[in-house]
Design an enzyme around this catalytic site. Structure first.
Site, mmCIF file in Angstrom:
data_model
loop_
_atom_site.group_PDB
_atom_site.id
_atom_site.type_symbol
_atom_site.label_atom_id
_atom_site.label_comp_id
_atom_site.label_asym_id
_atom_site.label_seq_id
_atom_site.Cartn_x
_atom_site.Cartn_y
_atom_site.Cartn_z
ATOM 1 N N TYR A 1 1.042 -1.090 -0.078
ATOM 2 C CA TYR A 1 -0.002 0.024 0.047
ATOM 3 C C TYR A 1 0.916 1.288 0.079
ATOM 4 O O TYR A 1 1.735 1.357 0.948
ATOM 5 C CB TYR A 1 -0.999 -0.071 1.407
ATOM 6 C CG TYR A 1 -1.862 1.286 1.118
ATOM 7 C CD1 TYR A 1 -3.025 1.284 0.394
ATOM 8 C CD2 TYR A 1 -1.513 2.400 1.769
ATOM 9 C CE1 TYR A 1 -3.683 2.396 -0.045
ATOM 10 C CE2 TYR A 1 -2.536 3.433 1.727
ATOM 11 C CZ TYR A 1 -3.532 3.610 1.033
ATOM 12 O OH TYR A 1 -4.271 4.609 0.687
ATOM 13 N N GLN B 1 -10.461 0.332 1.269
ATOM 14 C CA GLN B 1 -10.763 -0.400 -0.006
ATOM 15 C C GLN B 1 -9.544 -1.145 -0.366
ATOM 16 O O GLN B 1 -9.685 -2.300 -0.867
ATOM 17 C CB GLN B 1 -11.514 0.463 -1.117
ATOM 18 C CG GLN B 1 -10.822 1.709 -1.439
ATOM 19 C CD GLN B 1 -11.018 2.987 -0.768
ATOM 20 O OE1 GLN B 1 -11.430 2.833 0.436
ATOM 21 N NE2 GLN B 1 -11.189 3.994 -1.445
ATOM 22 N N SER C 1 4.665 8.645 12.568
ATOM 23 C CA SER C 1 5.961 8.598 12.528
ATOM 24 C C SER C 1 6.719 9.543 13.577
ATOM 25 O O SER C 1 6.041 10.436 14.132
ATOM 26 C CB SER C 1 6.364 9.187 11.064
ATOM 27 O OG SER C 1 7.747 8.841 10.890
ATOM 28 N N GLN D 1 11.000 15.593 10.071
ATOM 29 C CA GLN D 1 9.959 14.539 10.760
ATOM 30 C C GLN D 1 8.608 15.303 11.075
ATOM 31 O O GLN D 1 7.404 14.643 10.766
ATOM 32 C CB GLN D 1 10.357 14.124 12.077
ATOM 33 C CG GLN D 1 9.557 12.990 12.557
ATOM 34 C CD GLN D 1 9.614 11.890 11.918
ATOM 35 O OE1 GLN D 1 10.614 11.148 11.517
ATOM 36 N NE2 GLN D 1 8.445 11.597 11.366
ATOM 37 N N HIS E 1 5.986 15.422 8.114
ATOM 38 C CA HIS E 1 5.172 14.178 7.756
ATOM 39 C C HIS E 1 3.604 14.467 7.906
ATOM 40 O O HIS E 1 2.762 13.900 7.149
ATOM 41 C CB HIS E 1 5.764 12.919 8.530
ATOM 42 C CG HIS E 1 6.771 12.346 7.742
ATOM 43 N ND1 HIS E 1 6.612 11.660 6.780
ATOM 44 C CD2 HIS E 1 8.124 11.988 8.277
ATOM 45 C CE1 HIS E 1 7.825 11.172 6.195
ATOM 46 N NE2 HIS E 1 8.746 11.312 7.118
ATOM 47 N N GLU F 1 11.255 5.301 16.523
ATOM 48 C CA GLU F 1 11.150 4.709 15.142
ATOM 49 C C GLU F 1 12.542 5.466 14.643
ATOM 50 O O GLU F 1 13.380 4.408 13.820
ATOM 51 C CB GLU F 1 10.108 5.394 14.314
ATOM 52 C CG GLU F 1 10.013 4.922 12.827
ATOM 53 C CD GLU F 1 8.934 5.787 12.182
ATOM 54 O OE1 GLU F 1 8.844 5.237 10.872
ATOM 55 O OE2 GLU F 1 8.614 6.799 12.410
ATOM 56 N N HIS F 2 12.921 6.493 14.716
ATOM 57 C CA HIS F 2 14.053 7.135 14.193
ATOM 58 C C HIS F 2 14.875 7.581 15.252
ATOM 59 O O HIS F 2 14.412 8.386 15.963
ATOM 60 C CB HIS F 2 13.836 8.221 13.030
ATOM 61 C CG HIS F 2 13.021 7.718 11.946
ATOM 62 N ND1 HIS F 2 11.707 8.242 11.689
ATOM 63 C CD2 HIS F 2 13.250 7.286 10.906
ATOM 64 C CE1 HIS F 2 11.221 7.620 10.781
ATOM 65 N NE2 HIS F 2 12.139 7.136 10.002
ATOM 66 N N ASP G 1 15.589 7.572 4.837
ATOM 67 C CA ASP G 1 14.303 7.705 4.160
ATOM 68 C C ASP G 1 14.367 7.447 2.510
ATOM 69 O O ASP G 1 13.327 6.901 1.869
ATOM 70 C CB ASP G 1 13.731 8.815 4.413
ATOM 71 C CG ASP G 1 13.034 9.222 5.566
ATOM 72 O OD1 ASP G 1 13.010 7.997 6.350
ATOM 73 O OD2 ASP G 1 12.687 10.400 6.117
ATOM 74 N N GLU H 1 4.776 -36.699 28.752
ATOM 75 C CA GLU H 1 3.716 -35.987 28.536
ATOM 76 C C GLU H 1 2.523 -36.473 28.299
ATOM 77 O O GLU H 1 1.514 -36.079 27.913
ATOM 78 C CB GLU H 1 4.082 -35.089 27.384
ATOM 79 C CG GLU H 1 5.239 -34.105 27.529
ATOM 80 C CD GLU H 1 5.435 -33.159 26.093
ATOM 81 O OE1 GLU H 1 6.006 -32.090 26.478
ATOM 82 O OE2 GLU H 1 4.899 -33.247 25.377
ATOM 83 N N HIS I 1 2.788 -40.610 20.257
ATOM 84 C CA HIS I 1 3.968 -40.081 19.983
ATOM 85 C C HIS I 1 5.262 -40.954 20.221
ATOM 86 O O HIS I 1 5.976 -41.208 19.494
ATOM 87 C CB HIS I 1 4.119 -38.737 20.863
ATOM 88 C CG HIS I 1 3.522 -37.637 20.349
ATOM 89 N ND1 HIS I 1 2.361 -37.285 20.249
ATOM 90 C CD2 HIS I 1 4.021 -36.485 19.516
ATOM 91 C CE1 HIS I 1 1.916 -36.389 19.528
ATOM 92 N NE2 HIS I 1 3.272 -35.577 19.302
#
Length: 432
Positions: A124, A186, A233, A255, A258, A322-323, A356, A410, A415
C-alpha cells in the site's frame, strides 16, 4: 514546544506519551467497511473510491499505457535519483539473503532451514498529501530480491483517476507485477480478501493514515499477515554543545512535516543547545511549504535537557524511537548502548532523509514503541523459513530413547509409539 530540565525518571512515561487517539469507534466503522468489501467485492470498491477519492473509475487496473506515460512525465534527474536509491537499496537487502546450512545435531540426525519467498505480497502506497514513491522502492525491491512471485501495488487515484507518475515509475523499476488504483480501507480489504479484479495476497506492507492502519490490524486477525503494527511517524534527536543547531533543527522539521500527529523529541545535555535549536527551527519553519502541518506536529514536540549520559541512554531505550539521530561528539559510544530503535543515524552528516531515500536501509520501521519487539522491514519480512530434518536408522537409535521418555512423560502414547515401532524394526532388521 514543551521543554523539561532533568525531569524525574518517574515522569518520563507521561512526558513521552505518543499523540494517540481513541480507535474504538474507528475500528467499528472500518470493520463494517471491510465486511461490505468482503461481501460485495468490486462493486463496493467502486462505491468507496467515489465516496472517498471523489472519482468514478471504469477499471481499477493501471494500464500498460499509463505506466509508459508515467515514464515520460518525470524528469531525467528524478529518474537518475531513483536509480541511485534503487541500487543502494538492492545492495543492502541482497546482502541479507540467508544461506541454507545443514547441521548434524547428532550422528545421523541432519536438520536445516530453507528460506522460501512469500508468494503474493500486497503493497500500500499513500498518494495524498505526499506521493511516497520512495516507499515503493523500500517494499517492492526487497520483495523482488526475496523472490516473491506476485507483487501487488495499490495507491489512491487523484480526482482525474490517475496515480502519481513517480509512484508508477518507481513501481516499474522495482518489479511490481500488478498495479491498482485503490486507496484507504478499500485497498487493504481488496488485498486481504481478493475480489474479481484484485488478487488476494498473503502479506500486506506499507504506511497509511489511521483508517489504513486500523484496516491492516483488523484483517491481520484472520485473513492476511501484515508487516508490523504502526502509528504516526516519530524521531528522537540527541544533541550536545558540539552539535550543529541548524542540522538538528532540519532533522526535527523533516519529521514534523510528515503530519500533524508526528512526534518530535530532542534530548540534549544543556539548555543553550535547546535555545540554539529553537532559533533555527523558527527560521527554517518559515521557509517550508508544509509549514502549517509542521507547526501542528511541533506543538506537541518535546525538548528534554538530561545532563547524565546514562540517563539519556535509558530514556532512548524506554522510548524506543522509530528514528534515532545521534548528533553528539561521542555518538559511537552512545550508539553501542542503544537496544531499542527502528533505525539509527550517526553523526552530524547523517540526516534521517538519507535512510528515508537513498542510503540503502529500509524506511518502513516500527513506531509507537514497537521497536522494543519488532525490526523494520528487511529481506526476512518477505521470506518464510521451513525447517527440514532427515534421520537415519543410526540417528534414531541416538535420539529415539530420549523421545520415548519425553513422550511418555507428557502422556502422549502415540508419539512414543511412532518411535518405538521404528526402533523395534531397526533391532530386527539392522541399520542397513
Amino acid at each position: 514546544m514543551k521543554t523539561y530540565i532533568n525531569p524525574e525518571r518517574s515522569t518520563w512515561a507521561n512526558i513521552l506519551k505518543r499523540p494517540l487517539f481513541d480507535v474504538s469507534d474507528l475500528h467499528q466503522r472500518v470493520t463494517q467497511l471491510l465486511n461490505e468489501i468482503r461481501e460485495l467485492g468490486d462493486a463496493k470498491l467502486r462505491e468507496l473510491t467515489e465516496r472517498f477519492d471523489g472519482v468514478q473509475l471504469g477499471s481499477f487496473v493501471v494500464s500498460e499505457q499509463e505506466i509508459a506515460a508515467a515514464e515520460h512525465q518525470i524528469s531525467e534527474e528524478l529518474k537518475e535519483a531513483i536509480a541511485l536509491a534503487a541500487n543502494n537499496i538492492k545492495a543492502f537487502h541482497a546482502a541479507q539473503m540467508p544461506e541454507t546450512r545443514k547441521l548434524e545435531t547428532a550422528p545421523g540426525v541432519i536438520c536445516w532451514q530453507k528460506p522460501v519467498a512469500i508468494e503474493k505480497v500486497g503493497l500500500y502506497i499513500p498518494g495524498g498529501t505526499a506521493p511516497l514513491f520512495s516507499s515503493v522502492l523500500m517494499l517492492a525491491l526487497p520483495a523482488q530480491i526475496a523472490g516473491c512471485k506476485e507483487i501487488v501495488l495499490c495507491s489512491p487515484p487523484d480526482k482525474n483517476g490517475n496515480i502519481h507518475p513517480a509512484i508508477l515509475y518507481a513501481a516499474k523499476v522495482a518489479g511490481v507485477t500488478r498495479f491498482y488504483k485503490l486507496g484507504g480501507v478499500q485497498a487493504i480489504g481488496a488485498m486481504a480478501f481478493g475480489t474479481a479484479t484484485v488478487p488476494k495476497t498473503d502479506k500486506i506492507f506499507g504506511p497509511g493514515n489511521q483508517y489504513v492502519m486500523a484496516a491492516k490490524q483488523l484483517v491481520s486477525m484472520n485473513d492476511v499477515s501484515i508487516d508490523m503494527p504502526a502509528g504516526p511517524s516519530e524521531v528522537l534527536v540527541v544533541a550536545d554543545e558540539t552539535s550543529n543547531a541548524a542540522f538538528v533543527a532540519s532533522d526535527l522539521l523533516s519529521q514534523a512535516e510528515h503530519g500533524a500527529d508526528s512526534q518530535v523529541v530532542l534530548v540534549t545535555n544543556n539548555e543553550n543547545t535547546v535555545k540554539q535549536v529553537l532559533a533555527q527551527v523558527k527560521s527554517q519553519l518559515a521557509q517550508l511549504p508544509r509549514k502549517e502541518m509542521a507547526e501542528k506536529a511541533l506543538s506537541n514536540s518535546i525538548l528534554l535537557v538530561i545532563s547524565d549520559v546514562k540517563e539519556q541512554v535509558d530514556l532512548i531505550n524506554e522510548y524506543a524511537p522509530e528514528h534515532l539521530i545521534i548528533s553528539t561528539k561521542d555518538y559511537a559510544k552512545l550508539a553501542d548502548q542503544v537496544v531499542n530503535a527502528g533505525s539509527v543515524f550517526l553523526g552530524e552528516m547523517t540526516p534521517e532523509s538519507a535512510g528515508d531515500y537513498a542510503s540503502g536501509t529500509n524506511h518502513t520501521l516500527p513506531t509507537n514503541g514497537w521497536a522494543k519487539a519488532y525490526s523494520g522491514v528487511n529481506i526476512d519480512s518477505f521470506l518464510k523459513k521451513i525447517t527440514f530434518q532427515e534421520i537415519s536408522s543410526t540417528g534414531l537409535q541416538h535420539i529415539g530413547p530420549a523421545i520415548e521418555k519425553m513422550a511418555a512423560a507428557e502422556e502422549l502414547e502415540a508419539h512414543k509409539n511412532a518411535v518405538t515401532l521404528r526402533l523395534k524394526y531397526i533391532n530386527q532388521n539392522g541399520t542397513k
